[in-house]
Motif scaffolding. Structure first.
Motif, short mmCIF file in Angstrom:
data_model
loop_
_atom_site.label_atom_id
_atom_site.label_comp_id
_atom_site.label_asym_id
_atom_site.label_seq_id
_atom_site.Cartn_x
_atom_site.Cartn_y
_atom_site.Cartn_z
N GLY A 1 52.88 33.43 46.97
CA GLY A 1 53.34 34.28 48.06
C GLY A 1 53.50 35.74 47.71
N SER A 2 52.99 36.15 46.54
CA SER A 2 53.19 37.54 46.11
C SER A 2 51.99 38.43 46.43
CB SER A 2 53.48 37.59 44.61
OG SER A 2 52.39 37.05 43.87
N GLY A 3 51.01 37.88 47.15
CA GLY A 3 49.89 38.71 47.61
C GLY A 3 48.74 38.82 46.63
N LYS A 4 48.35 37.67 46.01
CA LYS A 4 47.26 37.72 45.02
C LYS A 4 45.93 38.13 45.66
CE LYS A 4 47.65 33.62 43.21
NZ LYS A 4 48.82 33.18 44.01
N THR B 1 37.23 29.64 43.92
CA THR B 1 38.39 28.83 44.33
C THR B 1 38.01 27.36 44.20
OG1 THR B 1 37.66 28.83 46.64
CG2 THR B 1 39.17 30.58 45.99
N ASP B 2 38.96 26.47 44.55
CA ASP B 2 38.64 25.04 44.48
C ASP B 2 38.86 24.32 45.81
OD1 ASP B 2 41.41 25.05 44.52
OD2 ASP B 2 41.60 23.37 43.12
N ARG B 3 39.13 25.10 46.88
CA ARG B 3 39.31 24.49 48.20
C ARG B 3 38.64 25.35 49.25
NH1 ARG B 3 45.30 24.16 47.73
NH2 ARG B 3 45.26 25.27 49.73
N ASP B 4 38.05 24.70 50.25
CA ASP B 4 37.37 25.43 51.31
C ASP B 4 38.31 26.40 52.03
OD1 ASP B 4 34.65 24.66 51.34
OD2 ASP B 4 35.21 22.69 52.10
N ASP B 5 39.55 25.96 52.29
CA ASP B 5 40.46 26.83 53.03
C ASP B 5 40.81 28.08 52.23
OD1 ASP B 5 41.86 25.19 51.23
OD2 ASP B 5 43.74 25.39 52.34
N GLN C 1 39.98 31.87 53.28
CA GLN C 1 41.09 32.82 53.36
C GLN C 1 40.81 34.09 52.56
OE1 GLN C 1 44.88 31.34 51.80
NE2 GLN C 1 45.30 33.41 51.11
N ILE C 2 40.38 33.93 51.31
CA ILE C 2 40.13 35.10 50.47
C ILE C 2 38.94 35.90 51.00
CG2 ILE C 2 39.43 35.86 48.16
CD1 ILE C 2 41.07 33.57 47.02
N HIS C 3 37.90 35.20 51.43
CA HIS C 3 36.73 35.88 52.00
C HIS C 3 37.15 36.73 53.20
CE1 HIS C 3 33.26 35.99 54.86
NE2 HIS C 3 32.67 36.47 53.78
N LYS C 4 38.00 36.15 54.07
CA LYS C 4 38.46 36.89 55.26
C LYS C 4 39.28 38.11 54.88
CE LYS C 4 38.40 33.29 58.82
NZ LYS C 4 39.22 32.44 59.72
N THR C 5 40.09 38.01 53.81
CA THR C 5 40.88 39.15 53.37
C THR C 5 39.97 40.30 52.95
OG1 THR C 5 42.68 37.71 52.62
CG2 THR C 5 42.64 39.94 51.74
N SER D 1 21.61 34.92 40.26
CA SER D 1 20.43 35.40 39.53
C SER D 1 19.96 36.74 40.07
CB SER D 1 19.29 34.37 39.63
OG SER D 1 19.69 33.15 39.05
N SER D 2 20.51 37.13 41.24
CA SER D 2 20.16 38.43 41.82
C SER D 2 21.30 39.40 41.55
CB SER D 2 19.91 38.28 43.33
OG SER D 2 21.11 37.86 43.96
N ASN D 3 21.32 40.52 42.25
CA ASN D 3 22.35 41.54 42.01
C ASN D 3 23.29 41.69 43.19
OD1 ASN D 3 21.44 42.20 39.42
ND2 ASN D 3 19.93 43.62 40.25
N LYS D 4 23.68 40.59 43.80
CA LYS D 4 24.59 40.67 44.94
C LYS D 4 25.93 41.26 44.51
CE LYS D 4 23.20 37.25 48.36
NZ LYS D 4 23.26 38.21 49.46
N PRO D 5 26.48 42.18 45.29
CA PRO D 5 27.74 42.81 44.86
C PRO D 5 28.95 41.89 44.95
CG PRO D 5 27.02 43.68 46.99
CD PRO D 5 25.90 42.82 46.49
N MET D 6 28.96 40.95 45.92
CA MET D 6 30.10 40.04 46.07
C MET D 6 29.60 38.63 46.35
SD MET D 6 33.16 41.75 45.94
CE MET D 6 34.03 40.25 46.30
N VAL D 7 30.21 37.66 45.68
CA VAL D 7 29.90 36.25 45.92
C VAL D 7 31.22 35.48 45.95
CG1 VAL D 7 28.69 34.18 45.13
CG2 VAL D 7 27.67 36.43 44.75
N PHE D 8 31.40 34.63 46.96
CA PHE D 8 32.58 33.77 47.06
C PHE D 8 32.11 32.32 47.04
CE2 PHE D 8 33.43 37.75 49.12
CZ PHE D 8 34.74 38.05 48.82
N THR D 9 32.71 31.50 46.19
CA THR D 9 32.23 30.12 46.10
C THR D 9 33.32 29.19 45.58
OG1 THR D 9 30.39 28.75 45.37
CG2 THR D 9 31.36 30.23 43.74
N LEU D 10 33.07 27.90 45.71
CA LEU D 10 33.92 26.87 45.11
C LEU D 10 33.42 26.58 43.70
CD1 LEU D 10 34.20 24.33 48.08
CD2 LEU D 10 35.76 26.20 47.51
N ILE D 11 34.34 26.25 42.82
CA ILE D 11 33.96 25.88 41.45
C ILE D 11 33.01 24.69 41.45
CG2 ILE D 11 35.99 24.39 41.15
CD1 ILE D 11 34.41 26.57 38.39
#
Length: 470
Positions: A311-314, A339-343, A347-351, A377-387
């Protein structure tokens, strides 16, 4: 003089003196001393002006030398522009963009060619190139009423700081409810450029943004993460002033630790809390350290464990870290958020989307393990995924995806996302990446596998501190 006048006047004088003698601000008392005109005390033409145009013009010329006079005037016109058809938060966000990125001006050169350039309003790299000016008893005229602010802090003529004071026996909440909100209603143009609103009675001191409700006005209690909790009898105002209004810290906050979060058609201006500012800067300091031991650990990809309690705003801390790396370090970086959960992934992607670090339609969430490997393998600036998308045929070695050393891997809730095989696949695919663990839970157990992957704690904000901070 009444006790009320004496108490508030003493606090105001003491604060202005502290800004001047301890932090290097210029200090001016304006009430009944200000005349008007180009050569007047503050250089204002009238009480309606919230900007010190003389100082703003001088800064434009100082920070962007060698341009035609009309170019500076065009930039100043944009600085002075006030669009009353837009709401305060929208105007404030637009002005904040000008602060960070400069004012775009165009002109014709002598050979007839069109020239275009962004003119700096602030030099974020050399604080000594800027002018910090605290004006006491600053009178400002609204459409109907005029108000007199206790202290306005100007940087290069721009009113970035608003300080409202009460005497010590009056709760600090009173400054918010009875004074600051009145200013918002009667002289809203004073806040177009505002970066920090500070309310204080000398003992208690809190800060917020122009969109903050009283519950989101926070205290600044530590100059360093290792500082103890202040004694309940210790005044908090000097700590806040040193931590936020020292020129070095103020420029850092304005440049890297303010964001606008838009959700549901409403925009909130977010200023880093004390622990977020100190924590993110500890990671940056580790990245840029000249200490041979730390350099070796960073070269091994171990940026450390960022333990800030639940709850500290990570998520905001992640956003601020990404934005500061992009702005202050040189390179074409890729940031991989695990992350390890879809939600949590959503959430982080939306932030990041709401904070405009990435576009809403930007393709950065791989659908499956194969697409993740393609993205990395490309040069994407941001990637969000599950472990879990690091899964691979167990009979085969995980492929090398990139040998780049400018990939940052931000692992959320790292105490539970480092499943052995999946984590090993990630490190095999990205052997030279920089790994940082974000967790809300202290690391326990004899092996402390998370430390093996990421190194030791780089920042700690524990449950007890969070309780003390409310």
């Amino acid at each position: 003089m009444s006790r009320r006048d004496y108490s508030e006047d003493t606090l105001q004088n003491t604060t202005a003196s502290f800004l001047e003698k301890e932090l290097g601000w210029q200090n001016t008392y304006a009430f009944e001393k200000e005349d008007f005109g180009a050569d007047s005390l503050l250089g204002r033409v009238s009480k309606r002006e919230s900007i010190l145009t003389r100082e703003a013009m001088a800064a434009l010329r100082r920070l962007n030398p060698g341009l035609p006079a009309e170019v500076y005037q065009e930039a100043l016109d944009q600085v002075q522009a006030h669009d009353s058809t837009k709401g305060l938060i929208q105007r404030n966000e637009e002005k904040h963009s000008l602060l960070k990125d400069g004012v775009l001006v165009t002109w014709k050169e002598k050979n007839g060619r069109k020239a275009e350039r962004r003119l700096k309003l602030i030099d974020f790299d050399k604080k000594e190139n800027n002018r910090f000016h605290a004006v006491r008893e600053f009178t400002i005229q609204g459409n109907v009423y005029e108000r007199r602010a206790d202290i306005i802090g100007f940087v290069n003529g721009l009113p970035l700081i608003f300080i409202e004071m009460k005497r010590q026996d009056i709760p600090v909440e009173n400054a918010y409810q009875h004074n600051y909100r009145d200013y918002l209603d009667t002289v809203p143009h004073l806040f177009d450029w505002n970066a920090l609103v500070i309310i204080t009675n000398g003992h208690d001191a809190r800060y917020g943004s122009v969109s903050s409700g009283l519950e989101h006005f926070y205290r600044w209690k530590r100059l360093d993460e290792d500082d103890p909790e202040p004694d309940k009898h210790s005044p908090l105002l000097p700590i806040l002033l040193k931590g936020m209004l020292h020129p070095f810290h103020l420029l850092d906050i304005v440049e890297n630790f303010i964001l606008f979060d838009t959700t549901g058609g409403s925009t909130q201006k977010v200023i880093a809390r004390n622990h977020q500012y100190l924590g993110v800067n500890r990671v940056i300091a580790r990245l840029t350290s000249q200490d041979p031991v730390i350099q070796k650990e960073v070269a091994d990809g171990k940026l450390g464990v960022f333990w800030h309690t639940q709850g500290s705003g990570k998520s905001y801390s992640m956003v601020m870290f990404v934005r500061k790396v992009r702005r202050k370090l040189k390179g074409n970086f890729t940031f991989l958020v695990i992350t390890d959960r879809d939600d949590l992934d959503t959430q982080i992607h939306k932030t990041f989307v709401r904070s405009e670090v990435i576009g809403e339609k930007e393709e950065c969430q791989p659908k499956n393990a194969a697409q993740l490997r393609e993205f990395l393998s490309s040069n994407k600036p941001m990637v969000f995924t599950l472990i879990h998308k690091f899964q691979y045929d167990k009979t085969k070695k995980y492929p090398l995806l990139s040998e780049r050393n400018d990939i940052f891997v931000l692992v959320d809730e790292a105490h539970r996302t480092q499943y052995k095989q999946l984590a090993e696949n990630m490190h095999t695919g990205l052997p030279n990446a920089n790994y940082i663990a974000f967790t809300g839970t202290p690391l326990l157990g004899s092996k402390r596998l998370t430390n093996q992957w990421f190194g030791d704690y780089v920042s700690e904000y524990n449950f007890a501190q969070a309780i003390e901070d409310g």
